[in-house]
Design a protein around this motif. Sequence first.
Motif, PDB file in Angstrom:
ATOM      1  N   GLY A  36     -31.446  38.133 -39.281  1.00  0.00           N
ATOM      2  CA  GLY A  36     -32.766  37.784 -39.791  1.00  0.00           C
ATOM      3  C   GLY A  36     -32.753  37.642 -41.308  1.00  0.00           C
ATOM      4  O   GLY A  36     -33.455  36.799 -41.874  1.00  0.00           O
ATOM      5  N   THR A  37     -31.955  38.469 -41.958  1.00  0.00           N
ATOM      6  CA  THR A  37     -31.830  38.368 -43.418  1.00  0.00           C
ATOM      7  C   THR A  37     -31.326  36.977 -43.792  1.00  0.00           C
ATOM      8  O   THR A  37     -31.845  36.338 -44.722  1.00  0.00           O
ATOM      9  N   ALA A  38     -30.324  36.490 -43.061  1.00  0.00           N
ATOM     10  CA  ALA A  38     -29.790  35.145 -43.307  1.00  0.00           C
ATOM     11  C   ALA A  38     -30.852  34.086 -43.018  1.00  0.00           C
ATOM     12  O   ALA A  38     -30.968  33.088 -43.740  1.00  0.00           O
ATOM     13  N   GLU A  79     -43.768  32.732 -43.061  1.00  0.00           N
ATOM     14  CA  GLU A  79     -43.958  33.938 -42.254  1.00  0.00           C
ATOM     15  C   GLU A  79     -42.629  34.629 -41.966  1.00  0.00           C
ATOM     16  O   GLU A  79     -41.642  33.962 -41.658  1.00  0.00           O
ATOM     17  N   ASP A  80     -42.644  35.950 -42.071  1.00  0.00           N
ATOM     18  CA  ASP A  80     -41.540  36.766 -41.572  1.00  0.00           C
ATOM     19  C   ASP A  80     -42.049  37.380 -40.269  1.00  0.00           C
ATOM     20  O   ASP A  80     -42.838  38.331 -40.284  1.00  0.00           O
ATOM     21  N   GLY A  81     -41.613  36.819 -39.161  1.00  0.00           N
ATOM     22  CA  GLY A  81     -42.111  37.257 -37.853  1.00  0.00           C
ATOM     23  C   GLY A  81     -41.215  38.279 -37.186  1.00  0.00           C
ATOM     24  O   GLY A  81     -41.285  38.459 -35.960  1.00  0.00           O
ATOM     25  N   PHE A  89     -37.399  34.813 -38.168  1.00  0.00           N
ATOM     26  CA  PHE A  89     -37.454  35.985 -37.292  1.00  0.00           C
ATOM     27  C   PHE A  89     -36.075  36.639 -37.286  1.00  0.00           C
ATOM     28  O   PHE A  89     -35.063  35.934 -37.286  1.00  0.00           O
ATOM     29  N   SER A  90     -36.046  37.945 -37.217  1.00  0.00           N
ATOM     30  CA  SER A  90     -34.809  38.658 -36.930  1.00  0.00           C
ATOM     31  C   SER A  90     -34.654  38.760 -35.415  1.00  0.00           C
ATOM     32  O   SER A  90     -35.641  38.915 -34.696  1.00  0.00           O
ATOM     33  N   LEU A  91     -33.419  38.672 -34.943  1.00  0.00           N
ATOM     34  CA  LEU A  91     -33.132  38.955 -33.529  1.00  0.00           C
ATOM     35  C   LEU A  91     -32.251  40.204 -33.442  1.00  0.00           C
ATOM     36  O   LEU A  91     -31.411  40.338 -32.565  1.00  0.00           O
ATOM     37  N   PRO A 106     -33.330  46.255 -32.228  1.00  0.00           N
ATOM     38  CA  PRO A 106     -34.593  46.769 -31.684  1.00  0.00           C
ATOM     39  C   PRO A 106     -35.761  45.789 -31.720  1.00  0.00           C
ATOM     40  O   PRO A 106     -36.852  46.124 -31.257  1.00  0.00           O
ATOM     41  N   LYS A 107     -35.563  44.610 -32.249  1.00  0.00           N
ATOM     42  CA  LYS A 107     -36.678  43.661 -32.400  1.00  0.00           C
ATOM     43  C   LYS A 107     -37.154  43.192 -31.010  1.00  0.00           C
ATOM     44  O   LYS A 107     -36.366  43.190 -30.060  1.00  0.00           O
ATOM     45  N   PRO A 108     -38.432  42.774 -30.902  1.00  0.00           N
ATOM     46  CA  PRO A 108     -38.969  42.430 -29.572  1.00  0.00           C
ATOM     47  C   PRO A 108     -38.086  41.441 -28.806  1.00  0.00           C
ATOM     48  O   PRO A 108     -37.904  41.594 -27.601  1.00  0.00           O
TER      49      PRO A 108
END
Length: 417
Positions: A74-76, A169-171, A193-195, A198-200
């Motif tokens: 997600g940082t990338a 947006e940072d989702g 979005f980060s994957l 623990p992310k949804p």
Amino acid sequence: MNDSPLALLGGDPALTVPGPHFAWPPIEEADRRAVAAQLETAVSIPDRSGIVAELEDALASYLGVRHTVTTCTGTAALHSLYTAAGIGPGDEVIVPALTFHATATPLFHLGARPVLADVDDGGQLDLDDAARRITARTKAVVAVHLWGLPEDMDALVSFAHEHGLMLLEDGSHAHGATWNGRRTGTFGAASAFSLNGPKPLSAGEGGVVATDDSELYYRVLLHGQYNKRCRREIPASHPLARFAVTGMGLKLRIHPLAAALAHSQLPRLDGYLAGRRAIAARMCAALDEVPGVRVPHVSASAGPSWYALPLRYEPAEFEGLPLRRFLDAVHAEGAVEADRPGSTRPLTSHALFRRPGALLPGYAERRGPVPGDFPATEHVHATTLKLPVWHREEDIPLVDAYTEAIAKVAAHHKDLL
Ligand SMILES: *Cc1c(COP(=O)(O)O)cnc(C)c1O
């Protein structure tokens, strides 16, 4: 139950099932098969094909956007997002002072300035404070849907419009969350979005950028997906096509095994979220009865993803009992997953934000924000505890034991003073 003394003081605990009590993502047989099958198909994918294309197509259709680009983290994804949005040296981007640091840190690698803005008492971006921080250099404002509770996107869209700012947006907490029925991550020019674990929606490690804008899409590709993918995706007639082989020099692709996991999880996401919504409602109803513990206000427009349930602790209602001590007692009751936000915290608490120049050239002369600059952010953080939000009906006894543990400690708090 509430008549038994606190476990911290020698009584019987509210919960006797040993922890940990929450794990994410749920790994099913379908996930094992998908990842094993991917091992046989391809473990490196240099273009937009195979599982990478399948995941990106599925994400684009889930979100309802034209383009998605998967990344290694997600940082990338945020780094690619800001780069593609044209954020550069000296540009200012407004980010909430309360978020995970990676919402803002990629800006340091573009020579840009994260401009922190306070949050309101609900933990949402304080648009009055944000407006005061706008300068001639401000390019964009970032919405972060903290804990999966959507920001007020009506307000943010008009704020960005009114001030001529790009809305991003940072989702990363909010996959599948909605505002007025529309998915978070689709309100601005683009989103990330980060994957992460623990992310949804989890790939283990991974990220994604989503946008309707083809120019932005090409630049995301050039930022972190060089060579074959750029050569095949950017039309030869496009002025940027000549950069396809090297892109901007970074390689930030997702691993195909991670893509296979996220692709296998995605069809189950809405089911997970429906389960979480039911359980969050149950937890909120139970905790709403506990004096001194405040459940989050959820707007009628919001469909949260409930990455966590953030609760507010009112020390005055507990005669000044420190939250730390309250939590120790909750843990002693066996509710070991209750905790305080760790890495999602006031950005001013990080050395990098206070003194970026000590690590990064180009920031030497700048005075960073200091604790005290963002009073609401600090107050919200200091008084927040959080619980995981489970999604399965079979977890309900555990869920009820957690809310009972908190109610028990609250009822007996005088014993802790
Ligand atoms: C997790 C997270 C990120 C970073 O994602 P990684 O996949 O861990 O690199 C960025 N922003 C927010 C709000 C996050 O929660």
